[in-house]
Design a protein around this motif. Structure first.
Motif, PDB file in Angstrom:
ATOM      1  N   LEU A 162       0.831  -1.207   0.000  1.00 26.66           N
ATOM      2  CA  LEU A 162       0.000   0.000   0.000  1.00 26.66           C
ATOM      3  C   LEU A 162       0.866   1.257   0.000  1.00 26.66           C
ATOM      4  N   LEU A 163       1.869   1.299   0.859  1.00 25.67           N
ATOM      5  CA  LEU A 163       2.729   2.475   0.956  1.00 25.67           C
ATOM      6  C   LEU A 163       3.531   2.690  -0.326  1.00 25.67           C
ATOM      7  N   ARG A 164       4.052   1.615  -0.854  1.00 24.37           N
ATOM      8  CA  ARG A 164       4.884   1.698  -2.054  1.00 24.37           C
ATOM      9  C   ARG A 164       4.078   2.159  -3.271  1.00 24.37           C
ATOM     10  N   SER A 165       2.813   1.788  -3.323  1.00 25.82           N
ATOM     11  CA  SER A 165       2.011   2.060  -4.525  1.00 25.82           C
ATOM     12  C   SER A 165       0.890   3.074  -4.302  1.00 25.82           C
ATOM     13  N   MET A 166       0.988   3.900  -3.265  1.00 25.88           N
ATOM     14  CA  MET A 166      -0.141   4.786  -2.949  1.00 25.88           C
ATOM     15  C   MET A 166      -0.325   5.958  -3.918  1.00 25.88           C
ATOM     16  N   GLN A 167       0.685   6.383  -4.628  1.00 24.59           N
ATOM     17  CA  GLN A 167       0.579   7.444  -5.637  1.00 24.59           C
ATOM     18  C   GLN A 167      -0.295   8.618  -5.176  1.00 24.59           C
ATOM     19  N   PRO A 168       0.159   9.379  -4.195  1.00 21.09           N
ATOM     20  CA  PRO A 168      -0.648  10.493  -3.694  1.00 21.09           C
ATOM     21  C   PRO A 168      -0.862  11.565  -4.766  1.00 21.09           C
ATOM     22  N   GLU A 169      -2.092  12.047  -4.850  1.00 20.40           N
ATOM     23  CA  GLU A 169      -2.464  13.057  -5.845  1.00 20.40           C
ATOM     24  C   GLU A 169      -3.137  14.235  -5.151  1.00 20.40           C
ATOM     25  N   LEU A 170      -2.594  15.426  -5.356  1.00 23.50           N
ATOM     26  CA  LEU A 170      -3.134  16.641  -4.760  1.00 23.50           C
ATOM     27  C   LEU A 170      -4.188  17.240  -5.677  1.00 23.50           C
ATOM     28  N   HIS A 171      -5.369  17.507  -5.119  1.00 25.12           N
ATOM     29  CA  HIS A 171      -6.443  18.157  -5.863  1.00 25.12           C
ATOM     30  C   HIS A 171      -6.285  19.673  -5.729  1.00 25.12           C
ATOM     31  N   ASP A 172      -6.646  20.399  -6.769  1.00 20.57           N
ATOM     32  CA  ASP A 172      -6.475  21.854  -6.788  1.00 20.57           C
ATOM     33  C   ASP A 172      -7.483  22.598  -5.921  1.00 20.57           C
ATOM     34  N   GLU A 173      -8.692  22.102  -5.855  1.00 25.01           N
ATOM     35  CA  GLU A 173      -9.780  22.834  -5.204  1.00 25.01           C
ATOM     36  C   GLU A 173      -9.606  22.911  -3.689  1.00 25.01           C
ATOM     37  N   GLU A 174      -9.860  24.088  -3.135  1.00 21.19           N
ATOM     38  CA  GLU A 174      -9.866  24.247  -1.690  1.00 21.19           C
ATOM     39  C   GLU A 174     -11.211  23.785  -1.155  1.00 21.19           C
ATOM     40  N   VAL A 175     -11.185  23.063  -0.035  1.00 23.05           N
ATOM     41  CA  VAL A 175     -12.413  22.584   0.589  1.00 23.05           C
ATOM     42  C   VAL A 175     -12.449  23.010   2.046  1.00 23.05           C
ATOM     43  N   VAL A 176     -13.644  22.975   2.614  1.00 23.70           N
ATOM     44  CA  VAL A 176     -13.843  23.346   4.014  1.00 23.70           C
ATOM     45  C   VAL A 176     -14.766  22.333   4.676  1.00 23.70           C
ATOM     46  N   PHE A 177     -14.697  22.297   5.998  1.00 27.10           N
ATOM     47  CA  PHE A 177     -15.586  21.464   6.799  1.00 27.10           C
ATOM     48  C   PHE A 177     -16.593  22.406   7.452  1.00 27.10           C
ATOM     49  N   CYS A 178     -17.883  22.148   7.247  1.00 27.13           N
ATOM     50  CA  CYS A 178     -18.953  22.980   7.814  1.00 27.13           C
ATOM     51  C   CYS A 178     -19.864  22.111   8.668  1.00 27.13           C
ATOM     52  N   SER A 179     -20.326  22.658   9.772  1.00 27.49           N
ATOM     53  CA  SER A 179     -21.318  21.981  10.591  1.00 27.49           C
ATOM     54  C   SER A 179     -22.640  22.725  10.412  1.00 27.49           C
ATOM     55  N   VAL A 180     -23.675  21.981  10.012  1.00 28.59           N
ATOM     56  CA  VAL A 180     -24.973  22.584   9.729  1.00 28.59           C
ATOM     57  C   VAL A 180     -26.064  21.800  10.463  1.00 28.59           C
ATOM     58  N   SER A 181     -27.218  22.429  10.597  1.00 26.20           N
ATOM     59  CA  SER A 181     -28.359  21.725  11.183  1.00 26.20           C
ATOM     60  C   SER A 181     -29.304  21.342  10.054  1.00 26.20           C
ATOM     61  N   GLY A 182     -30.211  20.454  10.346  1.00 32.91           N
ATOM     62  CA  GLY A 182     -31.161  20.008   9.331  1.00 32.91           C
ATOM     63  C   GLY A 182     -30.778  18.646   8.795  1.00 32.91           C
ATOM     64  N   ASP A 183     -31.395  18.303   7.680  1.00 31.96           N
ATOM     65  CA  ASP A 183     -31.191  16.991   7.077  1.00 31.96           C
ATOM     66  C   ASP A 183     -30.317  17.096   5.838  1.00 31.96           C
ATOM     67  N   LEU A 184     -29.671  16.006   5.489  1.00 32.83           N
ATOM     68  CA  LEU A 184     -28.786  15.983   4.332  1.00 32.83           C
ATOM     69  C   LEU A 184     -29.493  16.471   3.070  1.00 32.83           C
ATOM     70  N   GLN A 185     -30.743  16.063   2.869  1.00 32.20           N
ATOM     71  CA  GLN A 185     -31.438  16.466   1.645  1.00 32.20           C
ATOM     72  C   GLN A 185     -31.544  17.986   1.516  1.00 32.20           C
ATOM     73  N   ASP A 186     -31.450  18.713   2.625  1.00 31.38           N
ATOM     74  CA  ASP A 186     -31.477  20.176   2.579  1.00 31.38           C
ATOM     75  C   ASP A 186     -30.208  20.741   1.936  1.00 31.38           C
ATOM     76  N   TYR A 187     -29.157  19.922   1.843  1.00 29.61           N
ATOM     77  CA  TYR A 187     -27.853  20.406   1.384  1.00 29.61           C
ATOM     78  C   TYR A 187     -27.329  19.677   0.149  1.00 29.61           C
TER      79      TYR A 187
END
Length: 133
Positions: free
Chosen positions: A10-35
């Motif tokens: 796994l370590l030898r063949s993991m081929q890490p790839e960096l994505h360009d897009e910036e992401v964030v973690f948000c905490s929200v109320s309600g149900d998943l379908q709302d988002y």
């Protein structure tokens, strides 16, 4: 298709790839379908609310609060959900560089979210880990 479990492979063949897009973690109320229209990369239900991993642009456009900005590094090896040690090895390599790691294991790949300002350092650390294995 079953993923790999042998840590050295796994370590030898993991081929890490960096994505360009910036992401964030948000905490929200309600149900998943709302988002769902926000097209979250990931979500998790917690007692305190629903955590969404979203593009930073989307979160800002919808006025969602967040702390910090991250970039995703995908390990391009099909790791088994029962593999032992991959998350620990990746986290340790990043910790040695003072880089936080927020890991999400999906069915085929592991995805590491690292602070945007340290994303290239994190990618280099993971490539070094892979090359040393």
């Amino acid at each position: 298709m079953t993923g790999m479990t042998e840590l050295s492979v796994l370590l030898r063949s993991m081929q890490p790839e960096l994505h360009d897009e910036e992401v964030v973690f948000c905490s929200v109320s309600g149900d998943l379908q709302d988002y769902l229209t926000l097209k979250p990369l990931a979500m998790f239900h917690e007692r305190e609310g629903l955590t969404l991993v979203l593009s930073k642009i989307t979160a800002q456009a919808h006025g969602l609060a967040f702390d910090g900005s991250f970039q995703q590094i995908t390990l391009n090896v099909h790791s088994s959900l029962e593999a032992v040690g991959l998350t620990a090895a990746v986290s340790a390599a990043l910790a040695q560089q003072g880089i936080s790691a927020n890991v999400i294991a999906a069915y085929y790949h592991d995805h590491i979210f690292v602070p945007t300002l340290r994303a290239h350092d994190a990618l280099n650390a993971l490539k070094a880990l892979s090359n040393a294995s």
